[in-house]
Design an enzyme around this catalytic site. Sequence first.
Site, short mmCIF file in Angstrom:
data_model
loop_
_atom_site.label_atom_id
_atom_site.label_comp_id
_atom_site.label_asym_id
_atom_site.label_seq_id
_atom_site.Cartn_x
_atom_site.Cartn_y
_atom_site.Cartn_z
N ASN A 117 0.85 -1.20 0.00
CA ASN A 117 0.00 0.00 0.00
C ASN A 117 0.88 1.25 0.00
OD1 ASN A 117 0.58 -0.96 2.65
ND2 ASN A 117 -0.99 0.34 3.55
N GLU A 144 0.29 5.16 0.75
CA GLU A 144 -0.66 6.18 1.22
C GLU A 144 -0.25 7.58 0.75
OE1 GLU A 144 -2.34 3.89 5.18
OE2 GLU A 144 -1.06 5.63 5.46
N ASN A 145 -1.17 8.52 0.96
CA ASN A 145 -0.93 9.90 0.54
C ASN A 145 -1.59 10.84 1.53
OD1 ASN A 145 -1.76 12.46 -1.14
ND2 ASN A 145 -0.16 11.43 -2.31
N ALA A 146 -0.96 12.01 1.74
CA ALA A 146 -1.48 12.99 2.69
C ALA A 146 -2.92 13.41 2.34
CB ALA A 146 -0.58 14.22 2.72
N CYS A 174 -3.88 0.78 -2.86
CA CYS A 174 -3.81 -0.44 -2.05
C CYS A 174 -2.74 -1.38 -2.61
CB CYS A 174 -5.15 -1.17 -2.07
SG CYS A 174 -6.50 -0.28 -1.31
N GLU A 200 -2.98 -4.56 -3.37
CA GLU A 200 -3.46 -5.44 -4.45
C GLU A 200 -3.42 -4.72 -5.78
OE1 GLU A 200 -4.85 -4.65 -1.57
OE2 GLU A 200 -6.24 -6.19 -0.86
N CYS A 210 -10.26 -4.64 0.00
CA CYS A 210 -11.35 -3.66 0.03
C CYS A 210 -12.21 -3.80 -1.23
CB CYS A 210 -10.77 -2.24 0.13
SG CYS A 210 -10.14 -1.58 -1.42
N CYS A 217 -10.55 -2.88 -4.61
CA CYS A 217 -9.60 -3.89 -5.07
C CYS A 217 -10.31 -5.14 -5.57
CB CYS A 217 -8.62 -4.26 -3.97
SG CYS A 217 -7.37 -2.98 -3.72
ZN LIG Z 1 -7.97 -2.08 -1.70
#
Ligand SMILES: [Zn+2]
EC number: 3.5.4.5
Length: 167
Positions: free
Chosen positions: A67, A69-71, A78, A80, A112, A115
């Site tokens: 994964n 992430e971003n601010a 994700c 996957e 999720c 995904c």
């Molecule tokens: Zn996902």
Amino acid sequence: MAHLLKGLAQPEITESVIPYGKLDATVQELLCAAYVVRQCAYAPYSNFKVGSAFRAKINNQIFTGCNVENAAFTPTACAERTALTKAISEGYQQFSTGAVVAYKPEVFISPCGVCRQFIREFAGNTDIPIYIAQALDERSPEEPFNSDDPVLCTSIFNLLPKSFHTY
Ligand SMILES: [Zn+2]
């Protein structure tokens, strides 16, 4: 009318929980690859690291993703989708198996909804087995699972039944 339902994706695999040690060596290898790439997760906001791996049908090649992430949160990718996007961009579009590893006590971490739809796109008319295991940080990357660790053996058509698809 029932024939209209038959056209929808149906699971080809019965979900079960199997000890890691009883899995095929190729599945064990895939789970280990997902464990290793999880260590690259960029998750400063959630601190929730996820690793994923998919095995392409061609050459049995493994593609991994973590994964990212971003601010601003919504640009987050994700694990996957990262793994599959890497594979697609290398010319691989068909997959025999997938794996997801993450850790939360007492529960398997399942892909999720976004995904699930993303994985489903590349299933076509054939179900893809998905193996889900808990990743314990204290394990070594050389041996991230014990033979009695439980693994959820499911599939994309189990995770996303009667899914949207147009071809
Ligand atoms: Zn996902």
